[in-house]
Design a protein around this motif. Structure first.
Motif, mmCIF file in Angstrom:
data_model
loop_
_atom_site.group_PDB
_atom_site.id
_atom_site.type_symbol
_atom_site.label_atom_id
_atom_site.label_comp_id
_atom_site.label_asym_id
_atom_site.label_seq_id
_atom_site.Cartn_x
_atom_site.Cartn_y
_atom_site.Cartn_z
ATOM 1 N N THR A 1 0.951 -1.230 0.042
ATOM 2 C CA THR A 1 0.104 -0.128 0.022
ATOM 3 C C THR A 1 0.962 1.213 -0.080
ATOM 4 N N PRO A 2 0.380 2.513 -0.218
ATOM 5 C CA PRO A 2 1.224 3.600 -0.400
ATOM 6 C C PRO A 2 1.804 3.726 0.831
ATOM 7 N N GLY A 3 2.661 4.455 0.769
ATOM 8 C CA GLY A 3 3.742 4.735 2.017
ATOM 9 C C GLY A 3 4.384 3.481 2.607
ATOM 10 N N TRP A 4 4.437 2.488 2.088
ATOM 11 C CA TRP A 4 5.373 1.478 2.575
ATOM 12 C C TRP A 4 6.193 0.529 1.391
ATOM 13 N N GLN B 1 12.163 10.524 -0.968
ATOM 14 C CA GLN B 1 11.814 9.720 -2.081
ATOM 15 C C GLN B 1 11.197 10.737 -3.345
ATOM 16 N N THR B 2 10.445 11.689 -3.049
ATOM 17 C CA THR B 2 9.808 12.513 -3.903
ATOM 18 C C THR B 2 10.085 14.064 -3.348
ATOM 19 N N PRO B 3 11.343 14.698 -3.757
ATOM 20 C CA PRO B 3 11.523 15.889 -3.211
ATOM 21 C C PRO B 3 10.638 17.029 -3.994
ATOM 22 N N GLY B 4 10.308 17.973 -3.265
ATOM 23 C CA GLY B 4 9.069 18.836 -3.652
ATOM 24 C C GLY B 4 7.739 18.464 -3.655
ATOM 25 N N ILE B 5 7.715 17.296 -2.866
ATOM 26 C CA ILE B 5 6.347 16.898 -2.755
ATOM 27 C C ILE B 5 5.510 17.680 -2.324
ATOM 28 N N CYS B 6 5.807 18.632 -1.318
ATOM 29 C CA CYS B 6 4.932 19.482 -0.584
ATOM 30 C C CYS B 6 5.133 20.937 -1.419
ATOM 31 N N ASN B 7 5.469 21.099 -2.493
ATOM 32 C CA ASN B 7 5.671 22.237 -3.481
ATOM 33 C C ASN B 7 6.279 23.171 -2.501
ATOM 34 N N SER B 8 5.625 24.451 -2.092
ATOM 35 C CA SER B 8 6.238 25.322 -1.334
ATOM 36 C C SER B 8 6.214 25.171 0.367
ATOM 37 N N GLY B 9 5.503 24.118 0.497
ATOM 38 C CA GLY B 9 5.671 23.806 2.160
ATOM 39 C C GLY B 9 6.650 22.758 2.537
ATOM 40 N N ARG B 10 6.748 22.381 3.909
ATOM 41 C CA ARG B 10 7.912 21.430 4.248
ATOM 42 C C ARG B 10 7.203 20.220 4.585
ATOM 43 N N CYS B 11 8.028 19.156 4.136
ATOM 44 C CA CYS B 11 7.564 17.802 4.094
ATOM 45 C C CYS B 11 8.019 17.154 5.514
ATOM 46 N N LEU B 12 7.144 16.535 6.166
ATOM 47 C CA LEU B 12 7.486 15.662 7.323
ATOM 48 C C LEU B 12 6.769 14.261 7.348
ATOM 49 N N ASN B 13 7.827 13.365 7.355
ATOM 50 C CA ASN B 13 7.597 11.839 7.216
ATOM 51 C C ASN B 13 6.954 11.389 8.294
ATOM 52 N N ASN B 14 6.165 10.340 7.962
ATOM 53 C CA ASN B 14 5.410 9.488 9.242
ATOM 54 C C ASN B 14 5.509 8.256 8.770
ATOM 55 N N MET B 15 4.998 7.343 9.791
ATOM 56 C CA MET B 15 5.261 6.201 9.357
ATOM 57 C C MET B 15 4.011 5.790 8.497
ATOM 58 N N GLY B 16 4.373 5.535 7.120
ATOM 59 C CA GLY B 16 3.542 4.627 6.160
ATOM 60 C C GLY B 16 2.895 6.199 5.362
ATOM 61 N N SER B 17 3.235 7.153 5.746
ATOM 62 C CA SER B 17 2.546 8.410 5.257
ATOM 63 C C SER B 17 3.445 9.703 5.204
#
Length: 297
Positions: free
Chosen positions: A133-136, A150-166
């Motif tokens: 499933t997505p995130g794993w 894995q995907t730089p810029g996924i949050c566009n102008s925001g800051r990305c915070l990685n979670n378990m599976g998401s």
């Protein structure tokens, strides 16, 4: 009938002590060798007249079933398994994904829920595959996928915070949405005090009413510092306008000169003639009821 005497005469090929025992002076009877387990160590003994036969159990051979058979030379273990010879038997050490005495049966790993985090499991010969499933990620979908790296810029102008599976996006005040792709309409808060608001991607711009300037159109302009009246006339600042008037009355009402001819107003300003003076005004912007731009001059 065999007797001791005629046995000798016939040159018998057996040990009289081992196979025959005296019954009387003239007769010998058969000796049951099967009474002694040492005669058939790993088999089943069958007595015969004057002798015996050993039927060996699986894994043994020899006259007395005393020799171990090395089953591993027959390569009975399948699917790359390791064969280990034992006394009278053998053991197959199966590779992952196989089972059975000879490792001949495929193991259905999916029955043991080897795929984690909601992944779909597909059994294959000697193995399995997981549709994560997505995130794993990982063979068993048990490794968190770091979407931020894995995907730089996924949050566009925001800051990305990685979670378990998401992952989550921390958006700036100018955008919103799961991936910060929705522009916030700053004009909804009416930031332009004296003017119209024009929403832009990631910000806004104020179109100031005549006579005002600044980011929020909150600073009044002194037009007399920008424009010069003709000689002998004094400048009086207004809101989005300025008035040029003679210091001394030059004409009477009946003989008033049209000071707008020629037009002394510049930068597209409108000239309005008055008694011994003229007024220069700027065209104003028109806002709709939400104070956003309806049209520009």
């Amino acid at each position: 009938m065999i007797t001791k005497n005629n046995c000798v005469a016939l040159i018998c090929n057996f040990d009289m002590k081992s196979f025959w025992q005296p019954h009387n002076a003239q007769m010998l009877t058969d000796f049951d060798e099967c009474r002694y387990k040492s005669n058939c160590l790993n088999g089943y003994c069958t007595n015969r007249p004057g002798t015996y036969i050993c039927r060996c159990k699986n894994g043994w051979k020899g006259t007395r079933c005393e020799q171990d058979i090395n089953e591993c030379v027959f390569n009975r273990c399948q699917n790359g398994a390791q064969c280990v010879n034992n006394q009278g038997s053998y053991q197959c050490i199966c590779n992952s994904g196989w089972t059975g005495p000879n490792c001949e049966h495929d193991t259905n790993e999916c029955e043991n829920q080897v795929c984690k985090n909601g992944a779909n499991c597909t059994n294959t010969r000697g193995s399995f595959s997981c549709d994560c499933t997505p995130g794993w990620t990982g063979k068993q979908c048990d490794v968190d996928l770091n979407e931020c790296s894995q995907t730089p810029g996924i949050c566009n102008s925001g800051r990305c915070l990685n979670n378990m599976g998401s992952y989550t996006c921390s958006c700036p005040i100018t955008s919103t949405g799961d991936n910060c792709t929705i522009d916030v309409n700053e004009c909804d808060s009416s930031p332009c005090i004296n003017g119209c608001c024009n929403n832009t991607n990631g910000g806004f711009a104020c179109i100031c009413s005549s006579g005002y300037e600044g980011q929020f159109c909150d600073t009044e302009i002194n037009e007399c510092t920008l424009y010069t009246c003709p000689p002998e006339m004094e400048c009086y600042d207004g809101v989005g306008s300025y008035l040029c008037a003679y210091l001394e009355i030059k004409d009477n009402v009946e003989q008033d000169t049209n000071e707008c001819s020629p037009n002394h107003c510049t930068d597209g300003m409108n000239c309005m003639d008055a008694f011994n003076s003229f007024l220069c005004t700027k065209p104003d912007v028109v806002c709709d009821e939400t104070k956003t731009v309806a049209n520009e001059p």
